[in-house]
Design an enzyme around this catalytic site. Sequence first.
Site, PDB file in Angstrom:
ATOM      1  N   GLU A  97      -8.795 -40.778  41.122  1.00 31.91           N
ATOM      2  CA  GLU A  97      -8.167 -39.603  41.730  1.00 31.91           C
ATOM      3  C   GLU A  97      -6.934 -39.198  40.926  1.00 31.91           C
ATOM      4  OE1 GLU A  97      -8.218 -36.995  43.154  1.00 31.91           O
ATOM      5  OE2 GLU A  97      -8.080 -37.166  45.329  1.00 31.91           O
ATOM      6  N   ASP A  98      -6.586 -37.935  40.989  1.00 32.55           N
ATOM      7  CA  ASP A  98      -5.399 -37.476  40.272  1.00 32.55           C
ATOM      8  C   ASP A  98      -4.115 -37.861  41.006  1.00 32.55           C
ATOM      9  OD1 ASP A  98      -5.919 -35.707  42.375  1.00 32.55           O
ATOM     10  OD2 ASP A  98      -5.734 -33.878  41.183  1.00 32.55           O
ATOM     11  N   ASP A 101      -1.363 -37.632  48.159  1.00 32.12           N
ATOM     12  CA  ASP A 101      -0.262 -36.965  48.839  1.00 32.12           C
ATOM     13  C   ASP A 101      -0.227 -37.503  50.272  1.00 32.12           C
ATOM     14  OD1 ASP A 101       1.753 -35.000  49.058  1.00 32.12           O
ATOM     15  OD2 ASP A 101       0.345 -33.493  49.720  1.00 32.12           O
ATOM     16  N   LYS A 129       2.494 -39.884  45.696  1.00 20.70           N
ATOM     17  CA  LYS A 129       3.724 -39.415  46.352  1.00 20.70           C
ATOM     18  C   LYS A 129       3.857 -40.193  47.663  1.00 20.70           C
ATOM     19  CE  LYS A 129       3.400 -34.478  45.117  1.00 20.70           C
ATOM     20  NZ  LYS A 129       3.108 -33.153  45.701  1.00 20.70           N
ATOM     21  N   PHE A 150       6.133 -30.699  43.546  1.00 13.45           N
ATOM     22  CA  PHE A 150       4.802 -30.230  43.188  1.00 13.45           C
ATOM     23  C   PHE A 150       4.639 -30.334  41.681  1.00 13.45           C
ATOM     24  CE2 PHE A 150       1.106 -27.648  42.609  1.00 13.45           C
ATOM     25  CZ  PHE A 150       0.339 -27.996  43.719  1.00 13.45           C
ATOM     26  N   ARG A 163      -3.949 -26.711  34.398  1.00 11.73           N
ATOM     27  CA  ARG A 163      -4.687 -27.982  34.281  1.00 11.73           C
ATOM     28  C   ARG A 163      -4.726 -28.479  32.841  1.00 11.73           C
ATOM     29  NH1 ARG A 163      -7.514 -29.028  39.082  1.00 11.73           N
ATOM     30  NH2 ARG A 163      -8.307 -27.220  40.214  1.00 11.73           N
TER      31      ARG A 163
HETATM   32  P1  IMP Z   1      -3.998 -35.440  50.224  1.00 14.76           P
HETATM   33  O1  IMP Z   1      -5.322 -35.336  50.917  1.00 14.76           O
HETATM   34  O2  IMP Z   1      -2.884 -34.873  51.069  1.00 14.76           O
HETATM   35  O3  IMP Z   1      -3.675 -36.836  49.762  1.00 14.76           O
HETATM   36  O4  IMP Z   1      -4.051 -34.454  48.992  1.00 14.76           O
HETATM   37  C1  IMP Z   1      -4.502 -34.851  47.756  1.00 14.76           C
HETATM   38  C2  IMP Z   1      -4.924 -33.666  46.924  1.00 14.76           C
HETATM   39  O5  IMP Z   1      -3.982 -32.580  47.016  1.00 14.76           O
HETATM   40  C3  IMP Z   1      -4.937 -34.071  45.467  1.00 14.76           C
HETATM   41  O6  IMP Z   1      -6.197 -34.598  45.092  1.00 14.76           O
HETATM   42  C4  IMP Z   1      -4.597 -32.769  44.764  1.00 14.76           C
HETATM   43  O7  IMP Z   1      -5.775 -32.035  44.555  1.00 14.76           O
HETATM   44  C5  IMP Z   1      -3.706 -32.041  45.738  1.00 14.76           C
HETATM   45  N1  IMP Z   1      -2.269 -32.226  45.422  1.00 14.76           N
HETATM   46  C6  IMP Z   1      -1.350 -32.941  46.119  1.00 14.76           C
HETATM   47  N2  IMP Z   1      -0.137 -32.898  45.555  1.00 14.76           N
HETATM   48  C7  IMP Z   1      -0.272 -32.138  44.448  1.00 14.76           C
HETATM   49  C8  IMP Z   1       0.661 -31.736  43.400  1.00 14.76           C
HETATM   50  O8  IMP Z   1       1.855 -32.056  43.367  1.00 14.76           O
HETATM   51  N3  IMP Z   1       0.119 -30.952  42.424  1.00 14.76           N
HETATM   52  C9  IMP Z   1      -1.183 -30.573  42.385  1.00 14.76           C
HETATM   53  N4  IMP Z   1      -2.074 -30.931  43.330  1.00 14.76           N
HETATM   54  C10 IMP Z   1      -1.630 -31.711  44.348  1.00 14.76           C
HETATM   55 MG    MG Z   2      -7.658 -33.992  43.858  1.00 19.57          MG
END
Ligand code: IMP
Ligand code: MG
Length: 175
Positions: A97-98, A101, A129, A150, A163
């Site tokens: 995963e990238d 959050d 994060k 962000f 990207r």
């Molecule tokens: P989560 O489900 O809240 O953990 O969100 C994760 C997804 O939100 C990641 O896989 C990203 O696609 C996107 N995301 C969360 N924070 C960022 C950021 O700072 N920059 C770009 N994409 C983000």
């Molecule tokens: Mg993602």
Amino acid sequence: MKEIITELISAEAIEKRVEEIAADITEYYKGEELTTICVLKGAVMFMVDLVKHIDLPVKFDFMDVSSYGNATESSGNIRINKDLENSIEGQNVLIVEDIIDSGGTLFQLLKYLGSKKPKSLKICTLFDKPERRKYDIDVTWRGFEIPDEFIVGYGLDYAQKYRNLPYIGALKFEK
Ligand code: IMP
Ligand code: MG
């Protein structure tokens, strides 16, 4: 509004960390095979760089999921836009995963992939994060902890842009 990007993590620092993680993964799964699942699209750059340095038999697959809810808060419900092509039953599966959050996306993905009876199921994320976490998930490999900002670049986007940047930048808006 003007989008301002300030470099936070250099391309060289990312490369070095990716190699370290790949070495750890190689050591951990020694003597086994591995299936890496790239979560599209953000984790593409990370996955291709990572697997080049993993010294094991590796298969890869891709999934595209989107979370319901608004753009900045994940609700923890996911829609599968692109599913796996191959069975993962009995395999060592590593989700690549990238960024994590709230953890909502991975929480749902773990449930989904877990139901497909892999031999093992682990998470490798390049960015984390932790301040924003709402779902308790077990992350085995993590590249960098970042503050609640962000970020874009190295696969990560804002409105599908940035990207292709080779580094990580913090995105700010200016009038
Ligand atoms: P989560 O489900 O809240 O953990 O969100 C994760 C997804 O939100 C990641 O896989 C990203 O696609 C996107 N995301 C969360 N924070 C960022 C950021 O700072 N920059 C770009 N994409 C983000
Ligand atoms: Mg993602």
